[in-house]
Design a protein around this motif. Structure first.
Motif, PDB file in Angstrom:
ATOM      1  N   CYS A   2      -3.878   5.693   0.179  1.00 27.62           N
ATOM      2  CA  CYS A   2      -4.540   4.563   0.852  1.00 27.62           C
ATOM      3  C   CYS A   2      -6.049   4.726   0.885  1.00 27.62           C
ATOM      4  CB  CYS A   2      -3.992   4.401   2.262  1.00 27.62           C
ATOM      5  SG  CYS A   2      -4.327   5.803   3.344  1.00 27.62           S
ATOM      6  N   ARG A   3      -6.564   5.881   0.417  1.00 26.93           N
ATOM      7  CA  ARG A   3      -8.004   6.108   0.274  1.00 26.93           C
ATOM      8  C   ARG A   3      -8.784   5.818   1.558  1.00 26.93           C
ATOM      9  NH1 ARG A   3      -6.046   3.786  -4.314  1.00 26.93           N
ATOM     10  NH2 ARG A   3      -6.306   4.952  -6.253  1.00 26.93           N
ATOM     11  N   GLY A   4      -8.250   6.278   2.666  1.00 27.92           N
ATOM     12  CA  GLY A   4      -8.955   6.153   3.932  1.00 27.92           C
ATOM     13  C   GLY A   4      -8.967   4.761   4.531  1.00 27.92           C
ATOM     14  N   GLU A   5      -8.154   3.842   3.984  1.00 22.83           N
ATOM     15  CA  GLU A   5      -8.149   2.462   4.493  1.00 22.83           C
ATOM     16  C   GLU A   5      -7.442   2.340   5.839  1.00 22.83           C
ATOM     17  OE1 GLU A   5      -7.142  -0.700   1.744  1.00 22.83           O
ATOM     18  OE2 GLU A   5      -7.422   0.669   0.058  1.00 22.83           O
ATOM     19  N   LEU A   6      -6.589   3.308   6.167  1.00 27.17           N
ATOM     20  CA  LEU A   6      -5.823   3.234   7.404  1.00 27.17           C
ATOM     21  C   LEU A   6      -6.490   4.120   8.459  1.00 27.17           C
ATOM     22  CD1 LEU A   6      -2.264   3.528   5.832  1.00 27.17           C
ATOM     23  CD2 LEU A   6      -3.389   1.446   6.628  1.00 27.17           C
ATOM     24  N   LYS A   7      -7.036   3.498   9.483  1.00 27.71           N
ATOM     25  CA  LYS A   7      -7.731   4.235  10.541  1.00 27.71           C
ATOM     26  C   LYS A   7      -7.603   3.486  11.860  1.00 27.71           C
ATOM     27  CE  LYS A   7     -11.245   6.581   7.734  1.00 27.71           C
ATOM     28  NZ  LYS A   7     -10.701   7.928   7.995  1.00 27.71           N
ATOM     29  N   TYR A  67       0.841  13.568   3.136  1.00 28.49           N
ATOM     30  CA  TYR A  67       1.353  12.698   4.199  1.00 28.49           C
ATOM     31  C   TYR A  67       0.762  13.108   5.545  1.00 28.49           C
ATOM     32  CZ  TYR A  67       4.681  10.357   7.311  1.00 28.49           C
ATOM     33  OH  TYR A  67       5.252   9.580   8.295  1.00 28.49           O
ATOM     34  N   VAL A  68       0.802  14.398   5.844  1.00 27.34           N
ATOM     35  CA  VAL A  68       0.293  14.890   7.130  1.00 27.34           C
ATOM     36  C   VAL A  68      -1.196  14.583   7.261  1.00 27.34           C
ATOM     37  CG1 VAL A  68      -0.083  16.936   8.562  1.00 27.34           C
ATOM     38  CG2 VAL A  68       2.054  16.680   7.285  1.00 27.34           C
ATOM     39  N   GLN A  69      -1.957  14.802   6.196  1.00 26.16           N
ATOM     40  CA  GLN A  69      -3.396  14.556   6.250  1.00 26.16           C
ATOM     41  C   GLN A  69      -3.689  13.063   6.421  1.00 26.16           C
ATOM     42  OE1 GLN A  69      -5.956  16.870   6.439  1.00 26.16           O
ATOM     43  NE2 GLN A  69      -6.975  14.976   7.032  1.00 26.16           N
ATOM     44  N   THR A  70      -2.957  12.230   5.711  1.00 31.02           N
ATOM     45  CA  THR A  70      -3.152  10.783   5.834  1.00 31.02           C
ATOM     46  C   THR A  70      -2.823  10.308   7.239  1.00 31.02           C
ATOM     47  OG1 THR A  70      -2.567  10.505   3.497  1.00 31.02           O
ATOM     48  CG2 THR A  70      -2.530   8.532   4.864  1.00 31.02           C
ATOM     49  N   LEU A  71      -1.776  10.878   7.809  1.00 32.50           N
ATOM     50  CA  LEU A  71      -1.379  10.533   9.173  1.00 32.50           C
ATOM     51  C   LEU A  71      -2.474  10.914  10.164  1.00 32.50           C
ATOM     52  CD1 LEU A  71       0.914   9.478  11.021  1.00 32.50           C
ATOM     53  CD2 LEU A  71       1.715  11.853  11.165  1.00 32.50           C
ATOM     54  N   MET A 105       0.828  -1.197   0.000  1.00 38.04           N
ATOM     55  CA  MET A 105       0.000   0.000   0.000  1.00 38.04           C
ATOM     56  C   MET A 105       0.867   1.252   0.000  1.00 38.04           C
ATOM     57  SD  MET A 105      -2.778   1.105   2.940  1.00 38.04           S
ATOM     58  CE  MET A 105      -3.875  -0.262   2.537  1.00 38.04           C
ATOM     59  N   ASP A 106       0.464   2.224  -0.809  1.00 42.12           N
ATOM     60  CA  ASP A 106       1.100   3.531  -0.835  1.00 42.12           C
ATOM     61  C   ASP A 106       0.432   4.396   0.228  1.00 42.12           C
ATOM     62  OD1 ASP A 106       2.074   6.072  -1.326  1.00 42.12           O
ATOM     63  OD2 ASP A 106       1.799   5.975  -3.494  1.00 42.12           O
ATOM     64  N   PHE A 107       1.188   4.832   1.209  1.00 42.56           N
ATOM     65  CA  PHE A 107       0.620   5.611   2.311  1.00 42.56           C
ATOM     66  C   PHE A 107      -0.108   6.852   1.813  1.00 42.56           C
ATOM     67  CE2 PHE A 107       1.153   8.594   6.000  1.00 42.56           C
ATOM     68  CZ  PHE A 107       0.382   7.879   6.912  1.00 42.56           C
TER      69      PHE A 107
END
Length: 238
Positions: free
Chosen positions: A141-146, A174-178, A136-138
């Motif tokens: 990830c289309r909201g898959e990581l939570k 990156y910051v938003q995904t984190l 997976m590309d961080f």
């Protein structure tokens, strides 16, 4: 992204971002270290070496980089059932150490298929089970990581910063995904050789609270003392 390579000197290797003068937005020149192709080739070679002689490869920033985070986790009393995400897991070495320390809810991601295959082989060799591995590309990830209690990064943000294709947007994403991946009051551990403490504090100033700086080796040059690696802990706040 856990293969050790040369780091860009943050003091002399970066150039000013014309759109934003903040120190943490200073960009480095583009590098192959920021490309997926580079990392896939690197991990394919490591995978072949592992299959030939059982060598798991080197560890980004060395074993001490893992140990200092593990010591902090112990002091911070991170529970063994905490949901932990290893961002850019590389050869999976950190996942092995986390499992040996008793952590049971582990996930490792990497956008390199060879990295994930190598990690799976290393975990199997170490008799570590129950770890989730995802190709997976961080940044996509289309909201898959939570729902993670702790996210750990050793060098992935560095690599994103070196991407020749729009690294500025990559850093913001990156910051938003984190933020999306972490629970409220969840922790973020980052180890970087391209960004100083001050730059990382500024980059993660919105939505995060600085917790502490972890000790890293220092050096002296021209009568001044500095650190070639920055290791910081943040907490997610809403």
């Amino acid at each position: 992204m856990d293969v050790p390579t040369d780091c860009v000197d943050v003091e002399s290797g970066n150039t000013s971002d014309q759109e934003d003068d903040r120190s943490s937005d200073n960009d480095f020149g583009p590098s192959k270290l920021g490309t997926k192709e580079h990392w896939e080739n690197a991990y394919q070679k490591e995978l072949e070496t592992f299959k030939d002689i059982g060598d798991v490869g080197e560890i980004w920033f060395g074993e001490e980089s893992m140990n200092r985070v593990l010591r902090w986790m112990d002091n911070a009393k991170i529970p063994e059932n905490a949901a932990i995400l290893d961002i850019g897991t590389g050869n999976g070495a950190f996942l092995v150490e986390l499992a040996k320390e008793g952590y049971m809810n582990l996930t490792g991601i990497d956008y390199s298929p060879a990295s994930i295959e190598l990690s799976r082989n290393v975990l199997q060799m170490e008799d570590v089970t129950g770890v989730t591995l995802k190709e997976m590309d961080f940044l996509n990830c289309r909201g898959e990581l939570k729902g993670f209690d702790l996210c750990i990064d050793k060098g992935t943000f560095d690599a994103i910063s070196l991407n020749p294709d729009n690294s500025k947007e990559g850093k913001k994403l990156y910051v938003q995904t984190l933020k999306d991946a972490l629970k409220d009051q969840g922790f973020f551990s980052i180890t970087s050789c391209n960004w100083t403490k001050e730059q990382l504090l500024e980059r993660f100033s919105e939505g995060f609270e600085f917790v502490q700086e972890l000790p890293t080796p220092s050096f002296q040059f021209g009568g001044k003392t500095g650190n070639s690696v920055a290791a910081l802990i943040f907490k997610r706040v809403h």
